[in-house]
Design a protein around this motif. Sequence first.
Motif, PDB file in Angstrom:
ATOM      1  N   SER A  43      16.912 -12.255  20.811  1.00  0.00           N
ATOM      2  CA  SER A  43      18.364 -12.375  20.648  1.00  0.00           C
ATOM      3  C   SER A  43      18.774 -12.422  19.176  1.00  0.00           C
ATOM      4  CB  SER A  43      18.875 -13.618  21.370  1.00  0.00           C
ATOM      5  OG  SER A  43      18.264 -14.772  20.831  1.00  0.00           O
ATOM      6  N   PHE A  44      17.803 -12.316  18.284  1.00  0.00           N
ATOM      7  CA  PHE A  44      18.068 -12.330  16.842  1.00  0.00           C
ATOM      8  C   PHE A  44      17.110 -11.332  16.184  1.00  0.00           C
ATOM      9  CE2 PHE A  44      15.049 -15.542  18.033  1.00  0.00           C
ATOM     10  CZ  PHE A  44      13.997 -15.366  17.132  1.00  0.00           C
ATOM     11  N   ALA A  45      17.453 -10.873  14.996  1.00  0.00           N
ATOM     12  CA  ALA A  45      16.607  -9.906  14.288  1.00  0.00           C
ATOM     13  C   ALA A  45      15.391 -10.614  13.708  1.00  0.00           C
ATOM     14  CB  ALA A  45      17.395  -9.223  13.182  1.00  0.00           C
ATOM     15  N   SER A  46      14.227 -10.107  14.041  1.00  0.00           N
ATOM     16  CA  SER A  46      12.985 -10.649  13.522  1.00  0.00           C
ATOM     17  C   SER A  46      12.014  -9.488  13.309  1.00  0.00           C
ATOM     18  CB  SER A  46      12.398 -11.658  14.513  1.00  0.00           C
ATOM     19  OG  SER A  46      11.246 -12.247  13.983  1.00  0.00           O
ATOM     20  N   TYR A  47      11.238  -9.572  12.242  1.00  0.00           N
ATOM     21  CA  TYR A  47      10.306  -8.498  11.889  1.00  0.00           C
ATOM     22  C   TYR A  47       8.895  -9.045  11.756  1.00  0.00           C
ATOM     23  CZ  TYR A  47      14.342  -5.580  10.792  1.00  0.00           C
ATOM     24  OH  TYR A  47      15.499  -4.842  10.873  1.00  0.00           O
ATOM     25  N   ARG A  48       7.917  -8.151  12.000  1.00  0.00           N
ATOM     26  CA  ARG A  48       6.513  -8.506  11.757  1.00  0.00           C
ATOM     27  C   ARG A  48       5.933  -7.491  10.781  1.00  0.00           C
ATOM     28  NH1 ARG A  48       5.452  -8.001  17.370  1.00  0.00           N
ATOM     29  NH2 ARG A  48       5.604  -5.825  17.875  1.00  0.00           N
ATOM     30  N   ARG A  49       5.100  -7.986   9.886  1.00  0.00           N
ATOM     31  CA  ARG A  49       4.473  -7.146   8.877  1.00  0.00           C
ATOM     32  C   ARG A  49       3.440  -6.248   9.545  1.00  0.00           C
ATOM     33  NH1 ARG A  49       2.444 -10.989   5.844  1.00  0.00           N
ATOM     34  NH2 ARG A  49       4.458 -11.279   4.867  1.00  0.00           N
ATOM     35  N   ILE A  50       3.478  -4.960   9.236  1.00  0.00           N
ATOM     36  CA  ILE A  50       2.511  -4.032   9.813  1.00  0.00           C
ATOM     37  C   ILE A  50       1.630  -3.372   8.753  1.00  0.00           C
ATOM     38  CG2 ILE A  50       3.786  -3.590  11.932  1.00  0.00           C
ATOM     39  CD1 ILE A  50       4.819  -0.991  10.669  1.00  0.00           C
ATOM     40  N   ALA A  51       2.050  -3.432   7.479  1.00  0.00           N
ATOM     41  CA  ALA A  51       1.228  -2.838   6.423  1.00  0.00           C
ATOM     42  C   ALA A  51       1.638  -3.384   5.063  1.00  0.00           C
ATOM     43  CB  ALA A  51       1.364  -1.324   6.417  1.00  0.00           C
ATOM     44  N   THR A  52       0.645  -3.568   4.196  1.00  0.00           N
ATOM     45  CA  THR A  52       0.889  -3.920   2.802  1.00  0.00           C
ATOM     46  C   THR A  52       0.063  -2.947   1.970  1.00  0.00           C
ATOM     47  OG1 THR A  52       1.183  -6.243   3.390  1.00  0.00           O
ATOM     48  CG2 THR A  52       0.770  -5.754   1.070  1.00  0.00           C
ATOM     49  N   ILE A  53       0.723  -2.275   1.033  1.00  0.00           N
ATOM     50  CA  ILE A  53       0.072  -1.243   0.223  1.00  0.00           C
ATOM     51  C   ILE A  53       0.345  -1.536  -1.241  1.00  0.00           C
ATOM     52  CG2 ILE A  53       0.016   1.229  -0.322  1.00  0.00           C
ATOM     53  CD1 ILE A  53       0.908   1.672   2.631  1.00  0.00           C
ATOM     54  N   ILE A  54      -0.695  -1.447  -2.067  1.00  0.00           N
ATOM     55  CA  ILE A  54      -0.560  -1.657  -3.501  1.00  0.00           C
ATOM     56  C   ILE A  54      -0.930  -0.361  -4.221  1.00  0.00           C
ATOM     57  CG2 ILE A  54      -2.911  -2.576  -3.754  1.00  0.00           C
ATOM     58  CD1 ILE A  54      -1.768  -4.523  -5.874  1.00  0.00           C
ATOM     59  N   THR A  55      -0.173  -0.027  -5.260  1.00  0.00           N
ATOM     60  CA  THR A  55      -0.453   1.149  -6.079  1.00  0.00           C
ATOM     61  C   THR A  55      -1.273   0.685  -7.279  1.00  0.00           C
ATOM     62  OG1 THR A  55       1.618   2.173  -5.390  1.00  0.00           O
ATOM     63  CG2 THR A  55       0.579   3.063  -7.364  1.00  0.00           C
ATOM     64  N   VAL A  56      -2.469   1.274  -7.447  1.00  0.00           N
ATOM     65  CA  VAL A  56      -3.389   0.862  -8.507  1.00  0.00           C
ATOM     66  C   VAL A  56      -3.814   2.074  -9.333  1.00  0.00           C
ATOM     67  CG1 VAL A  56      -4.257  -1.057  -7.101  1.00  0.00           C
ATOM     68  CG2 VAL A  56      -5.476   1.118  -7.087  1.00  0.00           C
ATOM     69  N   PRO A  57      -4.309   1.831 -10.564  1.00  0.00           N
ATOM     70  CA  PRO A  57      -4.838   2.945 -11.342  1.00  0.00           C
ATOM     71  C   PRO A  57      -6.033   3.561 -10.613  1.00  0.00           C
ATOM     72  CG  PRO A  57      -4.620   0.956 -12.692  1.00  0.00           C
ATOM     73  CD  PRO A  57      -4.378   0.561 -11.274  1.00  0.00           C
ATOM     74  N   SER A  58      -6.138   4.872 -10.660  1.00  0.00           N
ATOM     75  CA  SER A  58      -7.243   5.568 -10.007  1.00  0.00           C
ATOM     76  C   SER A  58      -8.561   5.202 -10.668  1.00  0.00           C
ATOM     77  CB  SER A  58      -7.024   7.076 -10.097  1.00  0.00           C
ATOM     78  OG  SER A  58      -8.158   7.764  -9.616  1.00  0.00           O
ATOM     79  N   ALA A  59      -9.597   5.086  -9.869  1.00  0.00           N
ATOM     80  CA  ALA A  59     -10.925   4.812 -10.403  1.00  0.00           C
ATOM     81  C   ALA A  59     -11.546   6.073 -10.985  1.00  0.00           C
ATOM     82  CB  ALA A  59     -11.819   4.256  -9.301  1.00  0.00           C
ATOM     83  N   ASP A  60     -11.068   7.248 -10.560  1.00  0.00           N
ATOM     84  CA  ASP A  60     -11.718   8.502 -10.935  1.00  0.00           C
ATOM     85  C   ASP A  60     -10.948   9.353 -11.932  1.00  0.00           C
ATOM     86  OD1 ASP A  60     -13.768   7.886  -9.112  1.00  0.00           O
ATOM     87  OD2 ASP A  60     -12.617   8.752  -7.468  1.00  0.00           O
ATOM     88  N   VAL A  61      -9.618   9.329 -11.881  1.00  0.00           N
ATOM     89  CA  VAL A  61      -8.817  10.233 -12.700  1.00  0.00           C
ATOM     90  C   VAL A  61      -7.937   9.415 -13.638  1.00  0.00           C
ATOM     91  CG1 VAL A  61      -7.115  12.092 -12.684  1.00  0.00           C
ATOM     92  CG2 VAL A  61      -8.806  11.937 -10.838  1.00  0.00           C
ATOM     93  N   ARG A  62      -8.164   9.558 -14.921  1.00  0.00           N
ATOM     94  CA  ARG A  62      -7.393   8.812 -15.920  1.00  0.00           C
ATOM     95  C   ARG A  62      -5.905   9.176 -15.814  1.00  0.00           C
ATOM     96  NH1 ARG A  62      -8.613   6.179 -20.801  1.00  0.00           N
ATOM     97  NH2 ARG A  62      -6.912   6.282 -22.306  1.00  0.00           N
ATOM     98  N   GLY A  63      -5.043   8.170 -15.770  1.00  0.00           N
ATOM     99  CA  GLY A  63      -3.610   8.376 -15.705  1.00  0.00           C
ATOM    100  C   GLY A  63      -3.070   8.552 -14.292  1.00  0.00           C
ATOM    101  N   ALA A  64      -3.947   8.691 -13.306  1.00  0.00           N
ATOM    102  CA  ALA A  64      -3.518   8.853 -11.916  1.00  0.00           C
ATOM    103  C   ALA A  64      -3.494   7.487 -11.230  1.00  0.00           C
ATOM    104  CB  ALA A  64      -4.455   9.793 -11.171  1.00  0.00           C
ATOM    105  N   THR A  65      -2.791   7.430 -10.111  1.00  0.00           N
ATOM    106  CA  THR A  65      -2.754   6.199  -9.323  1.00  0.00           C
ATOM    107  C   THR A  65      -3.160   6.505  -7.889  1.00  0.00           C
ATOM    108  OG1 THR A  65      -0.420   6.492  -8.752  1.00  0.00           O
ATOM    109  CG2 THR A  65      -0.909   5.162 -10.706  1.00  0.00           C
ATOM    110  N   GLU A  66      -3.504   5.459  -7.171  1.00  0.00           N
ATOM    111  CA  GLU A  66      -3.809   5.590  -5.752  1.00  0.00           C
ATOM    112  C   GLU A  66      -3.185   4.419  -5.007  1.00  0.00           C
ATOM    113  OE1 GLU A  66      -8.079   5.169  -4.823  1.00  0.00           O
ATOM    114  OE2 GLU A  66      -8.344   4.553  -6.891  1.00  0.00           O
TER     115      GLU A  66
END
Length: 88
Positions: A43-66
């Motif tokens: 009877s009220f708006a409620s949400y559940r978390r389904i995903a958390t995503i973080i953008t980080v520097p790429s381990a392989d390509v300088r200047g890229a992110t993943e």
Amino acid sequence: MTIRSRRETITFKHPFHIRGVERELPAGAYEVVTDEEMIEGLSFASYRRIATIITVPSADVRGATEMLSIGSVDLADAQRIDASAAND
């Protein structure tokens, strides 16, 4: 099904680890996206978390992110550890 996304920037003052990420990440600002879905039938708006995503520097390509899927509790743990390291 209604899904919403929330974006925020989180800053780490020290290099850090997050469970599920095999490498140490450098200190700095990181964009975090949290997706939530509405729980229907209430009877009220409620949400559940389904995903958390973080953008980080790429381990392989300088200047890229993943984008990496992480646990929200793991992110909170990393933030807590970073904050306590600032007090040492």
